[in-house]
Design an enzyme around this catalytic site. Structure first.
Site, PDB file in Angstrom:
ATOM      1  N   GLY A  45      10.415   5.125  24.877  1.00  0.00           N
ATOM      2  CA  GLY A  45      11.853   4.945  25.028  1.00  0.00           C
ATOM      3  C   GLY A  45      12.184   4.705  26.496  1.00  0.00           C
ATOM      4  N   SER A 112       3.955   4.283  27.164  1.00  0.00           N
ATOM      5  CA  SER A 112       5.157   3.599  27.638  1.00  0.00           C
ATOM      6  C   SER A 112       6.015   4.580  28.447  1.00  0.00           C
ATOM      7  CB  SER A 112       5.903   2.991  26.449  1.00  0.00           C
ATOM      8  OG  SER A 112       6.920   2.121  26.872  1.00  0.00           O
ATOM      9  N   TRP A 113       7.284   4.784  28.077  1.00  0.00           N
ATOM     10  CA  TRP A 113       8.069   5.829  28.742  1.00  0.00           C
ATOM     11  C   TRP A 113       7.354   7.175  28.632  1.00  0.00           C
ATOM     12  CZ3 TRP A 113      11.112   8.262  31.849  1.00  0.00           C
ATOM     13  CH2 TRP A 113      11.587   9.542  31.524  1.00  0.00           C
ATOM     14  N   ASP A 267       0.791  -7.026  27.997  1.00  0.00           N
ATOM     15  CA  ASP A 267       1.908  -6.099  27.811  1.00  0.00           C
ATOM     16  C   ASP A 267       3.113  -6.664  28.548  1.00  0.00           C
ATOM     17  OD1 ASP A 267       3.741  -3.931  28.157  1.00  0.00           O
ATOM     18  OD2 ASP A 267       2.123  -2.479  27.952  1.00  0.00           O
ATOM     19  N   HIS A 295       1.905  -4.536  24.067  1.00  0.00           N
ATOM     20  CA  HIS A 295       2.343  -3.214  24.503  1.00  0.00           C
ATOM     21  C   HIS A 295       2.195  -2.123  23.437  1.00  0.00           C
ATOM     22  CE1 HIS A 295       4.795  -0.251  26.644  1.00  0.00           C
ATOM     23  NE2 HIS A 295       5.563  -0.123  25.575  1.00  0.00           N
TER      24      HIS A 295
END
Length: 314
Positions: A45, A112-113, A267, A295
């Site tokens: 996120g 990711s986040w 990505d 990604h």
């Protein structure tokens, strides 16, 4: 050698809510075998959520995994709330969950986040991290934000980027992130929903190497889109409450923690240069650039490396 796949579907053996002292109720699950190797899973996120597939990244006979929906998203409440919602609130939540889990140290897995949050947590509490598995490295620098929301990915997906721009007045398009944040926090409800969908669809349609309807479709759901877009723009305009390049600068604090850095060559949201820079600052980690992958954790090559990492560290 055949690519590794997710472990079979599994239900949590425990779930519930952790109450904070500032108005948030955070949903969590525990999966696997009580008392086995402790681990925590940090979703992406900001504003994403945990999903049943995330439970399956770990051998359930050998791991005791805690997964949770971060503040304001998924099944946590209040939904899409920006109050008392910063990187450092989430780092505190992870520590409280560690204590709830009863672990002295645990494996931290973030994509990711989630990789950003995992690094922030590990750099603040290195003594509490037994291993780090990081995928799709993101450090919230201005260069990374500009690449995805201003100029970079826009050149590869001009048609999709035009739809993202369309929600914003022409005189605000030189800072798309700030414009979306304004709309999502000040605009009328109908306009917020329209902007939220455009924001999330942009991400959902650019995170896989090839179009993947199963992956991108969840980004169109209104409940998900509003939390995702509001929280992402809230975190990103504030640069995650981090100093510029702080996570790379302080990566020396990760020395001594066994780790793996897994990143798709193609990505789009999180370019591979950031993963390479992290490895330069933390050379003990095992850097794996996955060819023919974007990604998403569901990319076959990335999933293979993730399962290999959780198996290896057990």
């Amino acid at each position: 050698m055949q690519s590794r796949k997710l472990y079979p579907p599994i239900e949590p053996y425990d779930s519930g809510f952790m109450e904070t002292d500032d108005g948030h109720r955070i949903y969590y699950e525990r999966c696997g075998t009580p008392g086995a190797k402790p681990a925590v899973f940090l979703h992406g996120g900001p504003g994403g959520a945990i999903a049943p597939a995330h439970r399956r990244l770990f051998d359930p006979a050998k791991y005791d995994v805690l997964l949770f929906d971060q503040r304001g998203c998924g099944r946590s409440t209040p939904n899409a709330s920006l109050e008392a919602n910063t990187t450092w609130h989430l780092v505190e939540d992870i520590e409280r969950f560690r204590q709830l889990h009863g672990a002295d140290k645990w494996l931290v897995f973030g994509g990711s986040w989630g990789s950003t949050l995992a690094m922030a947590y590990a750099e603040k509490h290195p003594e509490r991290v037994s291993e780090l598995i990081l995928r799709g490295i993101y450090t919230l620098t201005k260069a990374e934000m500009d690449w995805y929301y201003q100029y970079g990915v826009s050149e590869i997906f001009p048609d999709k980027y035009a739809r993202l721009q369309a929600q914003v007045p022409e005189d605000e398009r030189d800072d798309l992130l700030a414009a979306y944040h304004r709309i999502l926090t000040e605009g009328e409800e109908a306009k917020q929903l329209e902007a939220a969908k455009a924001w999330t669809i942009w991400e959902g349609e650019t995170i896989t190497l090839l179009p993947d309807e199963e992956t991108s479709s969840k980004f169109r759901a209104p409940h998900f889109a509003v939390a995702f877009a509001r929280l992402e723009t809230h975190y990103f305009v504030n640069r995650g409450w981090l100093e510029e390049d702080q996570l790379i600068r302080d990566a020396g604090r990760l020395r001594g923690i066994p780790g793996v850095i897994i990143h798709g060559r193609y990505d789009m949201p999180c370019h591979a240069r950031t993963a390479f820079r992290l490895h330069e600052a933390w050379p003990e980690a095992d850097l794996q650039i996955v060819e023919g992958a974007g990604h998403a954790f569901s990319e076959p090559g990335i999933l293979d490396r993730l399962i290999d990492a959780t198996d290896r560290f057990v």
